[in-house]
Design a protein around this motif. Structure first.
Motif, PDB file in Angstrom:
ATOM      1  N   PHE A   1       0.815  -1.222   0.000  1.00 63.81           N
ATOM      2  CA  PHE A   1       0.000   0.000   0.000  1.00 63.81           C
ATOM      3  C   PHE A   1       0.847   1.270   0.000  1.00 63.81           C
ATOM      4  N   PHE A   2       2.139   1.167   0.225  1.00 63.80           N
ATOM      5  CA  PHE A   2       2.958   2.371   0.366  1.00 63.80           C
ATOM      6  C   PHE A   2       2.951   3.273  -0.876  1.00 63.80           C
ATOM      7  N   PRO A   3       2.970   2.731  -2.099  1.00 66.66           N
ATOM      8  CA  PRO A   3       2.861   3.640  -3.253  1.00 66.66           C
ATOM      9  C   PRO A   3       1.581   4.473  -3.228  1.00 66.66           C
ATOM     10  N   TRP A   4       0.483   3.859  -2.798  1.00 66.86           N
ATOM     11  CA  TRP A   4      -0.776   4.617  -2.650  1.00 66.86           C
ATOM     12  C   TRP A   4      -0.636   5.671  -1.553  1.00 66.86           C
ATOM     13  N   LEU A   5      -0.072   5.277  -0.402  1.00 68.88           N
ATOM     14  CA  LEU A   5       0.077   6.212   0.710  1.00 68.88           C
ATOM     15  C   LEU A   5       0.979   7.378   0.324  1.00 68.88           C
ATOM     16  N   ASP A   6       2.019   7.093  -0.446  1.00 68.49           N
ATOM     17  CA  ASP A   6       2.945   8.137  -0.876  1.00 68.49           C
ATOM     18  C   ASP A   6       2.262   9.204  -1.735  1.00 68.49           C
ATOM     19  N   GLN A   7       1.178   8.848  -2.381  1.00 70.93           N
ATOM     20  CA  GLN A   7       0.477   9.780  -3.272  1.00 70.93           C
ATOM     21  C   GLN A   7      -0.549  10.649  -2.548  1.00 70.93           C
ATOM     22  N   GLN A   8      -0.814  10.370  -1.273  1.00 79.06           N
ATOM     23  CA  GLN A   8      -1.836  11.113  -0.539  1.00 79.06           C
ATOM     24  C   GLN A   8      -1.263  12.412   0.029  1.00 79.06           C
ATOM     25  N   PRO A   9      -2.092  13.456   0.110  1.00 78.37           N
ATOM     26  CA  PRO A   9      -1.626  14.729   0.680  1.00 78.37           C
ATOM     27  C   PRO A   9      -1.234  14.579   2.146  1.00 78.37           C
ATOM     28  N   PRO A  10      -0.401  15.462   2.653  1.00 79.45           N
ATOM     29  CA  PRO A  10      -0.008  15.408   4.069  1.00 79.45           C
ATOM     30  C   PRO A  10      -1.222  15.461   4.999  1.00 79.45           C
TER      31      PRO A  10
END
Length: 453
Positions: free
Chosen positions: A259-268
């Motif tokens: 899931f980290f690639p998805w999490l990396d794309q989310q705003p702070p």
């Protein structure tokens, strides 16, 4: 350098309780002591055995449940809270085998001390019989320990076997932070029933130990530390383990990282992380209320649903197709500290276990608290009403209340205030680790103390 040179010739034996929330801090402590030059031996049961290959520098010895014909343990459940029956069996019958194992170790090399989980209360008498100093690791907060120490008073006041349900919202005498319903949530009726006796023995033998190690830091629980120092002659050492090592290597479950690639794309600060620990369970109806509440909040979320979390289901079979949508991700297990440290994570909905709560504090992440059992209600009350780093939701699962709680922390003005409090606590933890800080000095004192034994 003199202390480190001396400690390299000394071995420390560590004996964790065989449950994830107890294994994590004990192996973090082991890593910390190893980094300070001590040799490390880990005593462990075969039940919930750690992955020894992750710790090539440690010696592991497996004890207490090696005999498959021992009827006291062979028929015990190996999952859920029922597995805690092992605690009672081992505390009652484990002394002979532990003494034999320790005698072999003491005959072969120089051992400074044994450090056991505080709930292994039977180990104090064994250590005393061998003139071996025993330190304890207390895997919950100082506040929780003081509450447990007051159980005879709570029993006397009628809290444990409460007949009058109108008293549930009352403040607890001596612990005004707590409500009577937090005591009732523990689920036992007397300080003399099996769980009450085990906790009473834990308190007694912790006080009799040669020292207490806490997974905490002074600035988080300063009034409680003052009480502990006043009431217990043994020295206390407060060390925030998550600030030194992650718990990933001691995970009993395989961790999903996809899931980290998805999490990396989310705003702070836009993602709610949801995890209810390694032993909790919910009914299918409650599971669906949680799911709908998350979706209705309209916030992005990463939800850990451990296999077995939903009673009667293997995993997430009751979840309607398409309900979660693109806003959410569901995984079976996750490297929690790494998730909490991620800039996209804005809050953590937790079961309020101490490891999870404290990891969130160390990363400055605000929380939503839904305590299930044990010390979790104590942690939730303290963090909500004293530290003010979260909101107390509880476990009466209704989607509207869930959605509102999520939005309170993630979106509303109140949430910004809560998140600022969490950031301030993280800064205090960071400062405590600097040279001259409380946690820095506590670790140095622990190393010197063990070296002197």
């Amino acid at each position: 350098m003199e202390n480190q040179t001396e400690s390299k010739r000394r071995r420390v034996i560590l004996f964790p309780l065989p449950f994830q929330g107890h294994i994590n801090p004990m192996l973090q402590l082991a890593n910390l002591l190893y980094s300070k030059g001590f040799s490390i031996t880990i005593l462990h049961t075969n039940f919930n055995a750690p992955k020894t290959s992750n710790y090539p520098n440690f010696t592991f010895r497996f004890i207490l449940d090696n005999d498959p014909h021992d009827q006291r343990i062979s028929n015990l459940p190996s999952h859920g809270m029922a597995a805690f029956n092992r605690l009672f069996v081992f505390n009652e019958h484990g002394a002979y085998e532990l003494r034999h194992e320790l005698e072999l170790l003491l005959a072969s090399e120089q051992v400074s001390c044994i450090i056991t989980d505080a709930l292994w209360h039977f180990t104090q008498s064994v250590a005393d019989s061998l003139n071996l100093p025993r330190l304890v690791l207390r895997t919950s907060s100082l506040f929780c320990f003081l509450a447990y120490a007051s159980f005879p008073l709570f029993d006397h006041l009628g809290y444990l076997n409460l007949a009058d349900k109108t008293r549930l919202e009352e403040q607890v005498e001596g612990f005004p932070v707590l409500k009577v319903k937090d005591i009732v949530k523990l689920g036992f009726k007397s300080s003399t029933d099996p769980i009450g006796q085990m906790l009473g023995n834990m308190v007694k033998q912790t006080k009799a130990s040669s020292g207490i190690i806490w997974n905490s830091f002074k600035e988080l629980e300063e009034p409680e530390l003052e009480t502990v120092i006043r009431d217990i002659p043994a020295p206390s050492f407060l060390i925030p383990f998550p600030k030194h090592f992650t718990a990933s290597s001691s995970s009993l479950l395989d961790q999903d990282r996809t899931f980290f690639p998805w999490l990396d794309q989310q705003p702070p600060n836009s993602v709610l992380y949801v995890s209810f620990g390694s032993t909790t369970e919910v009914d299918e109806k409650d599971f669906l209320e949680i799911a709908h509440g998350l979706v209705d909040s309209k916030q992005s979320f990463l939800w850990v649903v451990r296999p077995g979390f939903v009673k009667g289901s293997t995993w997430v079979e009751p979840l309607p197709d398409g309900l979660v949508g693109e806003r959410g991700r569901i995984v079976k297990w996750a490297p929690q500290q790494e998730v909490l440290a991620h800039e996209a994570v804005g809050a953590f909905w937790t079961h309020s276990g101490w490891n999870s709560t404290f990891e969130s504090i160390c990363e400055g992440v605000a929380m939503i608290f839904s305590p299930f059992m044990g010390d979790q209600a104590f942690n939730a009350r303290y963090m909500t009403d004293v530290s003010k780093v979260g909101v107390y939701l509880g476990t009466v699962w209704e989607r509207e209340e869930i959605s509102n709680a999520v939005r309170r922390v993630m979106v509303d003005e109140e949430g910004e205030w809560i998140r600022e409090n969490a950031r301030v606590l993280k800064q205090k933890a960071d400062v405590s680790l600097m040279k001259g800080g409380s946690s820095y000095e506590s670790l140095e004192s622990l190393v010197a103390y063990i070296s002197s034994l």
